[in-house]
Design a protein around this motif. Sequence first.
Motif, PDB file in Angstrom:
ATOM      1  N   ILE A 338       0.861  -1.190   0.000  1.00  9.67           N
ATOM      2  CA  ILE A 338       0.000   0.000   0.000  1.00  9.67           C
ATOM      3  C   ILE A 338       0.893   1.235   0.000  1.00  9.67           C
ATOM      4  O   ILE A 338       1.901   1.288   0.712  1.00  9.67           O
ATOM      5  CB  ILE A 338      -0.909   0.027   1.251  1.00  9.67           C
ATOM      6  CG1 ILE A 338      -1.833  -1.189   1.274  1.00  9.67           C
ATOM      7  CG2 ILE A 338      -1.709   1.330   1.311  1.00  9.67           C
ATOM      8  CD1 ILE A 338      -2.879  -1.209   0.192  1.00  9.67           C
ATOM      9  N   GLU A 339       0.537   2.238  -0.782  1.00 14.46           N
ATOM     10  CA  GLU A 339       1.293   3.486  -0.776  1.00 14.46           C
ATOM     11  C   GLU A 339       0.894   4.291   0.457  1.00 14.46           C
ATOM     12  O   GLU A 339      -0.285   4.563   0.677  1.00 14.46           O
ATOM     13  CB  GLU A 339       0.994   4.305  -2.035  1.00 14.46           C
ATOM     14  CG  GLU A 339       1.825   5.576  -2.154  1.00 14.46           C
ATOM     15  CD  GLU A 339       3.309   5.305  -2.330  1.00 14.46           C
ATOM     16  OE1 GLU A 339       4.106   6.098  -1.794  1.00 14.46           O
ATOM     17  OE2 GLU A 339       3.672   4.310  -3.000  1.00 14.46           O
ATOM     18  N   PRO A 340       1.858   4.681   1.319  1.00  7.39           N
ATOM     19  CA  PRO A 340       1.514   5.516   2.472  1.00  7.39           C
ATOM     20  C   PRO A 340       0.998   6.881   2.018  1.00  7.39           C
ATOM     21  O   PRO A 340       1.367   7.377   0.953  1.00  7.39           O
ATOM     22  CB  PRO A 340       2.856   5.680   3.207  1.00  7.39           C
ATOM     23  CG  PRO A 340       3.759   4.642   2.640  1.00  7.39           C
ATOM     24  CD  PRO A 340       3.291   4.397   1.249  1.00  7.39           C
ATOM     25  N   TRP A 341       0.136   7.503   2.827  1.00 10.74           N
ATOM     26  CA  TRP A 341      -0.373   8.830   2.462  1.00 10.74           C
ATOM     27  C   TRP A 341       0.641   9.931   2.754  1.00 10.74           C
ATOM     28  O   TRP A 341       0.570  11.005   2.164  1.00 10.74           O
ATOM     29  CB  TRP A 341      -1.689   9.129   3.179  1.00 10.74           C
ATOM     30  CG  TRP A 341      -1.623   9.107   4.686  1.00 10.74           C
ATOM     31  CD1 TRP A 341      -1.972   8.076   5.501  1.00 10.74           C
ATOM     32  CD2 TRP A 341      -1.184  10.164   5.545  1.00 10.74           C
ATOM     33  NE1 TRP A 341      -1.772   8.416   6.827  1.00 10.74           N
ATOM     34  CE2 TRP A 341      -1.283   9.701   6.878  1.00 10.74           C
ATOM     35  CE3 TRP A 341      -0.717  11.460   5.322  1.00 10.74           C
ATOM     36  CZ2 TRP A 341      -0.929  10.482   7.977  1.00 10.74           C
ATOM     37  CZ3 TRP A 341      -0.356  12.242   6.425  1.00 10.74           C
ATOM     38  CH2 TRP A 341      -0.463  11.750   7.725  1.00 10.74           C
ATOM     39  N   GLU A 342       1.586   9.690   3.654  1.00 15.89           N
ATOM     40  CA  GLU A 342       2.581  10.707   3.985  1.00 15.89           C
ATOM     41  C   GLU A 342       3.378  11.078   2.733  1.00 15.89           C
ATOM     42  O   GLU A 342       3.816  10.201   1.982  1.00 15.89           O
ATOM     43  CB  GLU A 342       3.526  10.209   5.076  1.00 15.89           C
ATOM     44  CG  GLU A 342       2.877  10.050   6.443  1.00 15.89           C
ATOM     45  CD  GLU A 342       2.283   8.684   6.684  1.00 15.89           C
ATOM     46  OE1 GLU A 342       2.116   8.287   7.849  1.00 15.89           O
ATOM     47  OE2 GLU A 342       1.958   7.982   5.683  1.00 15.89           O
ATOM     48  N   PRO A 343       3.596  12.377   2.498  1.00 17.64           N
ATOM     49  CA  PRO A 343       4.177  12.816   1.226  1.00 17.64           C
ATOM     50  C   PRO A 343       5.656  12.513   1.052  1.00 17.64           C
ATOM     51  O   PRO A 343       6.166  12.618  -0.065  1.00 17.64           O
ATOM     52  CB  PRO A 343       3.932  14.330   1.232  1.00 17.64           C
ATOM     53  CG  PRO A 343       3.834  14.704   2.672  1.00 17.64           C
ATOM     54  CD  PRO A 343       3.190  13.537   3.344  1.00 17.64           C
ATOM     55  N   ASN A 344       6.363  12.152   2.128  1.00 26.82           N
ATOM     56  CA  ASN A 344       7.823  12.009   2.051  1.00 26.82           C
ATOM     57  C   ASN A 344       8.320  10.580   2.172  1.00 26.82           C
ATOM     58  O   ASN A 344       9.531  10.349   2.257  1.00 26.82           O
ATOM     59  CB  ASN A 344       8.496  12.859   3.134  1.00 26.82           C
ATOM     60  CG  ASN A 344       8.114  12.403   4.541  1.00 26.82           C
ATOM     61  OD1 ASN A 344       6.957  12.047   4.801  1.00 26.82           O
ATOM     62  ND2 ASN A 344       9.074  12.406   5.449  1.00 26.82           N
ATOM     63  N   ILE A 345       7.432   9.603   2.185  1.00 24.96           N
ATOM     64  CA  ILE A 345       7.851   8.202   2.170  1.00 24.96           C
ATOM     65  C   ILE A 345       7.030   7.450   1.134  1.00 24.96           C
ATOM     66  O   ILE A 345       5.912   7.854   0.789  1.00 24.96           O
ATOM     67  CB  ILE A 345       7.722   7.528   3.560  1.00 24.96           C
ATOM     68  CG1 ILE A 345       6.275   7.581   4.067  1.00 24.96           C
ATOM     69  CG2 ILE A 345       8.656   8.179   4.568  1.00 24.96           C
ATOM     70  CD1 ILE A 345       6.067   6.852   5.395  1.00 24.96           C
ATOM     71  N   THR A 346       7.590   6.356   0.626  1.00 29.03           N
ATOM     72  CA  THR A 346       6.908   5.603  -0.427  1.00 29.03           C
ATOM     73  C   THR A 346       7.244   4.132  -0.338  1.00 29.03           C
ATOM     74  O   THR A 346       8.330   3.747   0.131  1.00 29.03           O
ATOM     75  CB  THR A 346       7.286   6.134  -1.826  1.00 29.03           C
ATOM     76  OG1 THR A 346       6.557   5.402  -2.827  1.00 29.03           O
ATOM     77  CG2 THR A 346       8.775   5.981  -2.098  1.00 29.03           C
ATOM     78  N   THR A 347       6.322   3.292  -0.789  1.00 30.79           N
ATOM     79  CA  THR A 347       6.590   1.867  -0.983  1.00 30.79           C
ATOM     80  C   THR A 347       6.783   1.568  -2.466  1.00 30.79           C
ATOM     81  O   THR A 347       6.928   0.408  -2.843  1.00 30.79           O
ATOM     82  CB  THR A 347       5.409   1.026  -0.455  1.00 30.79           C
ATOM     83  OG1 THR A 347       4.199   1.477  -1.084  1.00 30.79           O
ATOM     84  CG2 THR A 347       5.277   1.147   1.062  1.00 30.79           C
ATOM     85  N   LEU A 348       6.738   2.601  -3.299  1.00 31.41           N
ATOM     86  CA  LEU A 348       6.834   2.526  -4.760  1.00 31.41           C
ATOM     87  C   LEU A 348       5.583   1.940  -5.406  1.00 31.41           C
ATOM     88  O   LEU A 348       5.561   1.722  -6.625  1.00 31.41           O
ATOM     89  CB  LEU A 348       8.072   1.727  -5.200  1.00 31.41           C
ATOM     90  CG  LEU A 348       9.422   2.364  -4.846  1.00 31.41           C
ATOM     91  CD1 LEU A 348      10.566   1.463  -5.272  1.00 31.41           C
ATOM     92  CD2 LEU A 348       9.554   3.736  -5.503  1.00 31.41           C
ATOM     93  N   VAL A 349       4.532   1.691  -4.621  1.00 33.26           N
ATOM     94  CA  VAL A 349       3.275   1.200  -5.189  1.00 33.26           C
ATOM     95  C   VAL A 349       2.633   2.281  -6.061  1.00 33.26           C
ATOM     96  O   VAL A 349       2.083   1.997  -7.125  1.00 33.26           O
ATOM     97  CB  VAL A 349       2.312   0.761  -4.066  1.00 33.26           C
ATOM     98  CG1 VAL A 349       0.925   0.455  -4.627  1.00 33.26           C
ATOM     99  CG2 VAL A 349       2.867  -0.462  -3.337  1.00 33.26           C
TER     100      VAL A 349
END
Length: 423
Positions: A338-349
């Motif tokens: 799942i892509e996190p909603w926080e703008p500065n972190i990512t799972t690349l989803v």
Amino acid sequence: MKKIIATVLLLYVFQCVSAQTFDDFFEDRTLRIDYTFSGNRQQQYIAVDQLHSIPKWYGKRQRLTELPVEGNGQITVKRHNTDKVIYRNSFSSLFQEWLSYDDSKFGTQSFENVFLVPFPKDTVDITIDLRNNRREITTTLTHTVIPNDILIRHSGERFVTPYETLVTPADTNKCIHIAYIAEGYTEDEMPVFIEDAKIANEALFAHEPFKSLKDKFSIIAVKSPSKESGTSEPAKGIWKNTAVHSHFDTFHTDRYLTTLHLKELHDWLAGTPYEHIIVLVNTEKYGGGGILNSYNLSMTHHRLYRPVVVHEFGHSFAGLGDEYAYESEDLPMYPHDIEPWEPNITTLVDFQSKWKDMVDKNTKIPTPPTDDNYKIGVFEGAGYNMKGIYRGCMDCRMRSNELPEFCPVCRRAITNLIDFYTK
């Protein structure tokens, strides 16, 4: 001719809708709603506690139905018995964080939460929803508020906690209101609190983009006296009688400094010009915490006070995620699919929705470690996970206390949020 008339009518309707303003639906007052969130990992509940009317409204007056960030929960105000949304905002809560810990599998707890919305002119329906780490709604409550209800309490009219103004904005109608509030400072220690608030202010506005956009902020320091000096340290058996009853050892984590007494926190602030809250805690022990659109809480007399208070404001104001991770502390806060909603972190989803446009086309994704702290890429290790979650740069204020700046990814996210509130 019929097509022309239809087009004109559509344009007229559009203009009428777009012309709707704050004054169409709201008075220049604040409706404070006290809630209780309770439950456990299996079942959660939301209950209304109290309603308060407070003089003046210090939140957004434009883009009323838009969210600054998604958050772990949302509050939505609609005209009664209609689908007409007239206000929305997002938040996170300690209750939702507690649900990620094993204690929530076996025990049930309740947490206070307080939200501010503009005071409606007519009857409204207000919906609160809570979301899990898969961005799914887990529980929701809708309740009706009648503006002239005699049970709505009036706060901040007869008594207002004394405060000092530290920053005056260029435009009081388009600015962001922040209140520093004293915690663990006795009446005699208020001069110390004011100096500590000024230090926090200097630290915050030493960072971009706050430095360049300082005239967008209104900042006060609220002198809320405590009966005792300091804060509670449960691990040492120390419990202090302080203004908002803060304590270390939240969720049995030594450095996690929070308060569960949000109603008292807002009681102290009633009648002051505030929306975002920074609680300054009179202690030398290292610690802090920041919760989106709730509060930022930081110790003041540790050598790392300056970077910590700014870091925690990154959480509470901008919804930035932590960019650090420890091998000994891999927490399952973020599912990797799942892509996190926080703008500065990512799972690349869904990296397209984050800072992909800032990454040079020749940069490898994921990006190998580099000595260049400001190279924008996709660096593994963030959100308390060593693997599968990524940050934008090698280092940042949201990753460590050493780098004296926010990384370019976080700076853009903060700038966008300031623009959201003030343009």
